[in-house]
Design a protein around this motif. Structure first.
Motif, mmCIF file in Angstrom:
data_model
loop_
_atom_site.group_PDB
_atom_site.id
_atom_site.type_symbol
_atom_site.label_atom_id
_atom_site.label_comp_id
_atom_site.label_asym_id
_atom_site.label_seq_id
_atom_site.Cartn_x
_atom_site.Cartn_y
_atom_site.Cartn_z
ATOM 1 N N GLU A 98 81.060 47.811 39.527
ATOM 2 C CA GLU A 98 80.260 47.008 40.461
ATOM 3 C C GLU A 98 78.922 46.603 39.859
ATOM 4 O O GLU A 98 78.381 45.547 40.188
ATOM 5 C CB GLU A 98 80.056 47.805 41.751
ATOM 6 C CG GLU A 98 81.343 47.950 42.565
ATOM 7 C CD GLU A 98 81.226 48.970 43.685
ATOM 8 O OE1 GLU A 98 80.164 49.634 43.783
ATOM 9 O OE2 GLU A 98 82.196 49.113 44.453
ATOM 10 N N ALA A 99 78.386 47.420 38.971
ATOM 11 C CA ALA A 99 77.109 47.097 38.329
ATOM 12 C C ALA A 99 77.269 46.038 37.247
ATOM 13 O O ALA A 99 76.274 45.439 36.808
ATOM 14 C CB ALA A 99 76.487 48.355 37.730
ATOM 15 N N HIS A 100 78.516 45.801 36.814
ATOM 16 C CA HIS A 100 78.764 44.817 35.760
ATOM 17 C C HIS A 100 78.912 43.444 36.404
ATOM 18 O O HIS A 100 80.010 42.914 36.563
ATOM 19 C CB HIS A 100 80.010 45.196 34.959
ATOM 20 C CG HIS A 100 80.094 44.500 33.636
ATOM 21 N ND1 HIS A 100 79.271 44.817 32.584
ATOM 22 C CD2 HIS A 100 80.864 43.483 33.204
ATOM 23 C CE1 HIS A 100 79.548 44.055 31.548
ATOM 24 N NE2 HIS A 100 80.507 43.218 31.907
ATOM 25 N N THR A 101 77.799 42.847 36.747
ATOM 26 C CA THR A 101 77.760 41.591 37.483
ATOM 27 C C THR A 101 78.201 40.415 36.607
ATOM 28 O O THR A 101 78.282 40.523 35.374
ATOM 29 C CB THR A 101 76.341 41.325 37.972
ATOM 30 O OG1 THR A 101 75.477 41.229 36.817
ATOM 31 C CG2 THR A 101 75.849 42.453 38.874
ATOM 32 N N ALA A 102 78.444 39.290 37.274
ATOM 33 C CA ALA A 102 78.794 38.078 36.530
ATOM 34 C C ALA A 102 77.677 37.694 35.568
ATOM 35 O O ALA A 102 77.933 37.231 34.445
ATOM 36 C CB ALA A 102 79.089 36.938 37.494
ATOM 37 N N GLN A 103 76.430 37.892 35.977
ATOM 38 C CA GLN A 103 75.301 37.580 35.101
ATOM 39 C C GLN A 103 75.332 38.452 33.849
ATOM 40 O O GLN A 103 75.128 37.960 32.730
ATOM 41 C CB GLN A 103 73.986 37.787 35.848
ATOM 42 C CG GLN A 103 72.757 37.435 35.030
ATOM 43 C CD GLN A 103 71.458 37.594 35.827
ATOM 44 O OE1 GLN A 103 71.477 37.980 36.990
ATOM 45 N NE2 GLN A 103 70.341 37.303 35.189
ATOM 46 N N VAL A 140 88.265 35.268 31.137
ATOM 47 C CA VAL A 140 88.219 33.927 31.728
ATOM 48 C C VAL A 140 86.780 33.442 31.835
ATOM 49 O O VAL A 140 86.463 32.288 31.502
ATOM 50 C CB VAL A 140 88.901 33.933 33.111
ATOM 51 C CG1 VAL A 140 88.670 32.617 33.840
ATOM 52 C CG2 VAL A 140 90.395 34.192 32.956
ATOM 53 N N ARG A 141 85.892 34.312 32.299
ATOM 54 C CA ARG A 141 84.479 33.919 32.409
ATOM 55 C C ARG A 141 83.905 33.553 31.044
ATOM 56 O O ARG A 141 83.141 32.591 30.920
ATOM 57 C CB ARG A 141 83.675 35.062 33.035
ATOM 58 C CG ARG A 141 83.918 35.246 34.523
ATOM 59 C CD ARG A 141 83.194 36.484 35.057
ATOM 60 N NE ARG A 141 83.285 36.570 36.506
ATOM 61 C CZ ARG A 141 82.901 37.633 37.218
ATOM 62 N NH1 ARG A 141 82.419 38.705 36.592
ATOM 63 N NH2 ARG A 141 83.014 37.637 38.527
ATOM 64 N N THR A 142 84.274 34.310 30.019
ATOM 65 C CA THR A 142 83.778 34.038 28.676
ATOM 66 C C THR A 142 84.275 32.691 28.182
ATOM 67 O O THR A 142 83.503 31.880 27.648
ATOM 68 C CB THR A 142 84.231 35.158 27.715
ATOM 69 O OG1 THR A 142 83.690 36.408 28.160
ATOM 70 C CG2 THR A 142 83.783 34.881 26.286
ATOM 71 N N ALA A 143 85.574 32.437 28.347
ATOM 72 C CA ALA A 143 86.147 31.177 27.877
ATOM 73 C C ALA A 143 85.578 29.982 28.623
ATOM 74 O O ALA A 143 85.322 28.929 28.027
ATOM 75 C CB ALA A 143 87.664 31.221 28.011
ATOM 76 N N ALA A 144 85.381 30.132 29.928
ATOM 77 C CA ALA A 144 84.856 29.021 30.719
ATOM 78 C C ALA A 144 83.403 28.714 30.365
ATOM 79 O O ALA A 144 82.978 27.555 30.402
ATOM 80 C CB ALA A 144 84.979 29.343 32.208
ATOM 81 N N ALA A 145 82.651 29.741 30.000
ATOM 82 C CA ALA A 145 81.235 29.550 29.672
ATOM 83 C C ALA A 145 81.022 29.043 28.254
ATOM 84 O O ALA A 145 79.940 28.535 27.942
ATOM 85 C CB ALA A 145 80.486 30.865 29.862
ATOM 86 N N HIS A 146 82.057 29.176 27.402
ATOM 87 C CA HIS A 146 81.913 28.789 25.987
ATOM 88 C C HIS A 146 83.106 27.941 25.542
ATOM 89 O O HIS A 146 83.852 28.321 24.640
ATOM 90 C CB HIS A 146 81.792 30.042 25.121
ATOM 91 C CG HIS A 146 80.594 30.875 25.445
ATOM 92 N ND1 HIS A 146 79.347 30.625 24.910
ATOM 93 C CD2 HIS A 146 80.461 31.948 26.271
ATOM 94 C CE1 HIS A 146 78.488 31.514 25.384
ATOM 95 N NE2 HIS A 146 79.135 32.319 26.206
ATOM 96 N N PRO A 147 83.268 26.772 26.158
ATOM 97 C CA PRO A 147 84.464 25.965 25.877
ATOM 98 C C PRO A 147 84.564 25.514 24.429
ATOM 99 O O PRO A 147 85.669 25.327 23.916
ATOM 100 C CB PRO A 147 84.314 24.767 26.830
ATOM 101 C CG PRO A 147 82.853 24.707 27.157
ATOM 102 C CD PRO A 147 82.389 26.129 27.164
ATOM 103 N N GLY A 148 83.461 25.367 23.743
ATOM 104 C CA GLY A 148 83.525 24.929 22.360
ATOM 105 C C GLY A 148 83.803 26.048 21.371
ATOM 106 O O GLY A 148 84.096 25.781 20.208
ATOM 107 N N ARG A 149 83.721 27.280 21.849
ATOM 108 C CA ARG A 149 83.834 28.419 20.935
ATOM 109 C C ARG A 149 85.132 29.201 21.131
ATOM 110 O O ARG A 149 85.512 29.981 20.253
ATOM 111 C CB ARG A 149 82.646 29.368 21.126
ATOM 112 C CG ARG A 149 81.301 28.680 20.980
ATOM 113 C CD ARG A 149 80.155 29.645 21.137
ATOM 114 N NE ARG A 149 80.017 30.530 19.969
ATOM 115 C CZ ARG A 149 79.092 31.472 19.864
ATOM 116 N NH1 ARG A 149 78.236 31.670 20.860
ATOM 117 N NH2 ARG A 149 79.020 32.219 18.781
ATOM 118 N N VAL A 150 85.764 29.040 22.281
ATOM 119 C CA VAL A 150 86.977 29.805 22.607
ATOM 120 C C VAL A 150 88.144 28.837 22.724
ATOM 121 O O VAL A 150 88.154 27.950 23.573
ATOM 122 C CB VAL A 150 86.805 30.593 23.921
ATOM 123 C CG1 VAL A 150 88.096 31.343 24.255
ATOM 124 C CG2 VAL A 150 85.630 31.566 23.816
#
Length: 246
Positions: A98-103, A140-150
């Motif tokens: 729960e402490a591992h937020t989206a941010q 998924v969050r990582t890929a969506a935030a870094h479309p040019g890198r993933v």
């Protein structure tokens, strides 16, 4: 292919994340893959999976998601996480999850990608990201935030739609989602597929027959050997297609 392993420390905005790395022992550069563990974290089964993937020609980085609370293993885990142990283990894990937020996820993701792509053993170009359980959502969050890198993202028995259709909209990577039968209704699978299609995502999304949540993890009661093989049968071609050197 022979592999090597290391324990590394990734600089982040909040400190240093310990991580396990596995890569081919041939002196060559190979495509990078960021592997997010499930909620139980970095442990022998994840190290074995990273070594297996590295043996196919990838440099694999498995970060300790909960490094803010200490090095892995953050909590003591039994050798086999059976039904009797799960309640106690989850009672200790849930505050960390729960402490591992989206941010925090996005801040850490940028640090992990910078570190991975900066390794001398990693070839230039985009990377792949894979994840298990909660790690699937982080992938998924990582890929969506870094479309040019993933260029490739895979998630297994993960809550990949937890952020709603908007969480899928930024995906440009090729995608595979492998769902546990116990996690998805036909209606929820159709809803997810519609969201992926609307976002124009090149994807496969399927339920692995007869599985329950956690089916890839051999140290749990959920483990399904046939489903783990299916997971490799989907993951390896995905990475091979998307990562030019794979």
């Amino acid at each position: 292919m022979r592999t090597r392993t290391r324990t590394l420390h990734v600089p982040t905005a909040d400190g240093r994340a310990d991580a396990f790395a596995a890569f081919p022992d041939d002196g060559e550069r190979h495509p990078g893959v960021l592997m997010y563990p499930d909620g139980f974290g970095v442990r022998p089964v994840l190290r074995a999976m990273a070594r297996e993937l590295a043996g196919h020609g990838y440099h694999v980085l498995v970060p300790n998601l909960f490094y803010r609370h200490g090095p892995a293993p953050v909590i003591e885990l039994p050798e086999h996480i059976g039904q009797e142990a799960r309640q106690t283990v989850f009672a200790r894990l849930m505050p960390l999850i729960e402490a591992h937020t989206a941010q925090r996820t996005l801040s850490d993701a940028a640090a992990y990608l910078d570190f991975l792509t900066g390794r001398p053993e990693v070839s230039s170009g985009p990377v792949g990201v894979t994840g298990y359980c909660i790690g699937g959502l982080l992938a998924v969050r990582t890929a969506a935030a870094h479309p040019g890198r993933v260029a490739a993202v895979a998630a297994f028995h993960g809550p990949v739609g937890a952020d709603g259709p908007g969480g899928l909209a930024g995906l440009t990577a090729q995608v595979h989602f492998g769902h546990a039968e116990g996690d998805m209704t036909p209606e929820s699978l159709d809803e997810l597929d519609r969201a992926l299609e609307k976002a124009g995502v090149d994807h496969t999304s399927e339920v692995y027959p007869g599985t329950v949540h956690g089916f890839t993890m051999s140290d749990t009661d959920a483990f399904d050997p046939a489903a783990l093989r299916r997971h490799w049968d989907r993951l390896l071609p995905l990475l091979g297609r998307a990562l030019s050197d794979g």
